[in-house]
Design an enzyme around this catalytic site. Structure first.
Site, PDB file in Angstrom:
ATOM      1  CE  LYS A 203      33.810 -12.960  65.077  1.00  0.00           C
ATOM      2  NZ  LYS A 203      34.798 -13.220  66.112  1.00  0.00           N
ATOM      3  CB  CYS A 257      30.868 -11.656  68.899  1.00  0.00           C
ATOM      4  SG  CYS A 257      32.386 -12.580  69.165  1.00  0.00           S
TER       5      CYS A 257
END
Length: 405
Positions: A203, A257
């Protein structure tokens, strides 16, 4: 059908909880904010996401979704809490630890604990260690622990929770298999098994890849400004090469993010992550370059009125987390560059960091277009794309998104 306890009812936790409830799971949501809990229990929402209001209302009315300040016994515990960083870009996993401590007393043999929060490498293993310390009465092999990072796009979360491929990494093969079986009940994308540490870095790598490519575009825009070249034309020409795809530059990088996750890699491997660190520095410096552009334009205007269009970190959402636009407006106000008007169609009040300055005013788009000497386009909201170009005449336009060319 499994009972699920979702800890953290934010941009990922609430859509996940309501979607699971709609699939027939009995879902108990947990949040530390009492107002959030009350809002959800009324069948209402506290965040903006297309169709989420309908789904939450239906889930609550069906009795499959309830919210509380405290966890409850369940078969599956999903941790979807924030993982920000502290000063010096050091990862802060205190929310993960707090969530782990909150569920510890409710765990029973056979339970599955899933960390969905994007986290530094090794965090899932730390959950295992914390639980062993908190529940020495439990056989460590009787609790399954895995990481399955969320990979959703704001604005399409409800769709992508189901359709996106999911990476599932357990602390051992049994945990991986247990988590894999859980997601197979509602995900139509492929479930890809691995180990926890690889899932965590996967990720982080996805977002670091995007950050590096955005940094190239942003650095190119600075070079073009220095050399008096239209970066948008340059990008179009360069992208005619069949193996070149330069991304669009912008005022910086925001969100929970891309602006955060690369620092987790830098923290874990500081000597090796040189390119990733540099990309972060390039993107973090872009807001200051935009401020310099505005200051140069305002120097030629007596008591300039500056309209800043957009505060969200990306188009057509209300999410202001790590938004470069907010940083730009704040810096302009603190340096008294001019009278600041802000247009953000997706919010009803300024964030506290801007409202406290006293010199920033939230206005409607037509007011900003009428009063501004300088128009600073920061977010490519659909509403801004539809602006009549005649209304830009006679104004200094700084378009960081290239929508008014």
């Amino acid at each position: 059908m499994d009972k699920v306890c979702v800890v953290g009812l934010g941009y990922v936790g609430l859509p996940t909880a309501s979607l699971l409830a709609s699939k027939g799971f009995k879902v108990h949501g947990v949040d530390v904010n009492w107002q959030v809990v009350q809002t959800i229990n009324r069948g209402e929402i506290h965040i903006h996401e297309p169709d989420l209001d309908v789904l939450v209302k239906s889930a609550v009315n069906s009795g499959n979704l309830t919210a509380s300040l405290e966890p409850a016994p369940a078969d599956v515990f999903i941790l979807a809490v924030p993982t920000p960083f502290t000063d010096g870009h050091v990862p802060n996993i205190s929310y993960v630890e707090a969530a782990t401590r909150a569920i510890a007393s409710y765990l029973e043999p056979g339970n599955l604990v899933i960390l969905e929060s994007t986290s530094p490498v090794g965090t899932t293993e730390k959950i295992s260690v914390w639980l062993q310390e908190l529940r020495p009465d439990l056989d460590p092999n009787s609790i399954y622990i895995a990481h399955c990072p969320e990979r959703v796009l704001p604005g399409q979360i409800l769709k992508e929770i189901i359709t996106n491929d999911r990476i599932v990494g357990g602390i051992n093969p049994a945990s991986t298999a247990k988590a894999e079986a859980f997601y197979q009940q509602f995900v139509t994308g492929e479930i890809v098994p691995t180990q926890a540490r690889t899932a965590e870095l996967s990720k982080l790598a996805e977002n670091a890849f995007r950050d590096v490519n955005i940094a190239f575009a942003n650095e190119l825009s600075l070079i073009c400004e220095r050399l008096n070249i239209d970066v948008w034309e340059l990008r179009e020409l360069a992208n005619r090469h069949p193996r070149v795809n330069i991304l669009k530059p912008g005022p910086g990088v925001g969100g929970h993010c891309i602006a955060v996750d690369p620092w987790f890699i830098v923290d874990s491997a500081p000597e090796q992550a040189q390119l990733i660190r540099t990309a972060r520095q390039v993107n973090d410096s872009k807001p200051h370059a935009v401020v310099s552009q505005v200051k140069a334009a305002a120097a030629d205007v007596n008591q300039a009125v500056i309209a800043c269009l957009g505060l969200a970190y990306k188009a057509d959402i209300d999410d202001l987390r790590e938004s470069p636009s907010v940083a730009i407006v704040r810096e302009l106000a603190r340096e008294s560059v001019g009278h600041i008007l802000v247009v953000e169609p997706h919010i009803s009040a300024l964030p506290a960091s801007l409202d406290s300055l006293g010199s920033v005013q939230l206005v409607a788009l037509d007011v900003a277009l009428d009063k501004a000497d300088i128009l600073l386009l920061l977010v490519d909201h659909q509403a801004f794309k539809q602006v009549d170009r005649q209304k830009l005449q006679g104004k200094t336009v700084i378009d960081t998104r290239g929508i008014w060319r």
